[in-house]
Scaffold this motif. Sequence first.
Motif, PDB file in Angstrom:
ATOM      1  N   GLU A 416       0.866  -1.215  -0.024  1.00 59.87           N
ATOM      2  CA  GLU A 416       0.167   0.038   0.010  1.00 59.87           C
ATOM      3  C   GLU A 416       0.999   1.339  -0.056  1.00 59.87           C
ATOM      4  O   GLU A 416       0.521   2.144  -0.540  1.00 59.87           O
ATOM      5  N   THR A 417       1.744   1.266   0.651  1.00 60.68           N
ATOM      6  CA  THR A 417       2.718   2.554   0.945  1.00 60.68           C
ATOM      7  C   THR A 417       3.608   2.760  -0.437  1.00 60.68           C
ATOM      8  O   THR A 417       3.700   3.778  -0.846  1.00 60.68           O
ATOM      9  N   LYS A 419       2.548   1.983  -3.318  1.00 60.97           N
ATOM     10  CA  LYS A 419       1.668   2.935  -4.174  1.00 60.97           C
ATOM     11  C   LYS A 419       1.384   4.186  -3.746  1.00 60.97           C
ATOM     12  O   LYS A 419       1.330   5.115  -4.896  1.00 60.97           O
ATOM     13  N   LYS A 420       1.296   4.311  -2.540  1.00 59.72           N
ATOM     14  CA  LYS A 420       0.977   5.756  -2.160  1.00 59.72           C
ATOM     15  C   LYS A 420       2.187   6.851  -2.328  1.00 59.72           C
ATOM     16  O   LYS A 420       1.994   8.175  -2.609  1.00 59.72           O
TER      17      LYS A 420
END
Length: 471
Positions: A416-417, A419-420
């Motif tokens: 997730e990180t 991607k962020k």
Amino acid sequence: MKKAECTTILVGKNATIDGSAMIARSEDGGREIIPEGFELITPEKQPKHYESVISHQKIDDADLAEKPLRYTSAPDVSGESGIWGAAGINSENVAMTATETITTNARIQGIDPLLVHGGLGEEDFVTLTLPYIHSALDGVKRIGYLLEKYGTYEMNGMAFADHDEVWYLETIGGHHWIARRIPDDAYVVAPNRLNIDEFHFGKDGFLTDDALEDLIKEYHLNPDREGYNMRHIFGSSTIKDAHYNNPRAWFVHNYFDPEFGGKPSDQDQPFICHANRKISIEDICFVESSHYQDTPFDPYGDQGTPEQKKTFRPIALNRNFETHILQVRNDVPEEIAGVQWLCFGPNTFNSFVPFYTNVNDTPASFQTGPKFDLNKIFWLNKLTAQLGDTNFKVYGELENDFEQKSLAQCHFIQHETDKKVAGLSGKEAEDLLTEANQKMADQVYDNTIELLGNMVNEGHNLATLKFDLLD
């Protein structure tokens, strides 16, 4: 304070499942507990003048760059015997682990003895090298320069990685050294012995000080009729190696390739090896946590006799104090390429956490203090390990569930990180990655507390001091 019990594993970028370069090492010690921490060393924190605590060796200021790089470090938190930075990744995504204590023999010690006064050692190498290098090869050359100028009082191996290369260096006597580039499709396991075997002077992928080849010839050090095998020339082949060092390599080799075969005590296991598959982070986690599972030599197993279970030293043991996998990724932006997988305490009872290294701080629970404190993951892991060791059949499955859960959750946060952070840079990226590290640290800490509670519940009826009228 001496740490002489480590196990190093190196993997070239084409030998890994995701194309990243990986260097790993368990940092082990002796009978005394050595608390380890996780710190970010910014340029203003880097020493401007340096003197070793153990040897009192002073480093010329000219050998300390005016503008050092930021880097991560896993130091001994007491500081009583120096920094002992152990491992980290700098702001240019160059990784370093130091050191693997290795063996030598009387022939080279009689020619170039280890220093009795002065010189550098494990406490110094990361601090004096990692903030000043811009590639893995730079690391080799920097260490070579320091060894030739200042010397050393111990035998050590150390490794470097960047996006493209993995190098392994070993010290020879008081001032000499050898280094070999690990082929991109290969892996290495290096226990506490001199490990580099086949060596070619002047050939790409092999480096040494300028005097070593002549020294070998002058003093008739080569026992082989052809070629150069550095383990034969400078290393050992002792009963201790057969029981303490070689079996660890044998177990890893057979895990990465079941057709490897051989015997645990074999003295001539190869340095450069190839797995039968691409190697993952989980593979390295397993072997760094291994204790000869499914063999008669497993202290926790039921296959062997009591004598067999004590025959060979396992990789994982109570003296694991810190273990790391330094990963330089090649399929992501530079801002998130460096990942320092880190765990504290005995490896059979903990879980690795994939910390980004492009950050502005490290999680508080990994900033260990020297005194017992269950708010710090180092001490919490020591507690679960000592309880788990009392009955592995009962607690082992609980630990395995905890580790799988923790790794999965960390992988999710990391995905997730990744991607962020796309499109971010500078402080904005650092803040996001620092926040992600904190989230992973908190998750693993909470999982460890849950594990401890489950162990207490499971062990309630195992107590010796109990009495029931129905018993």
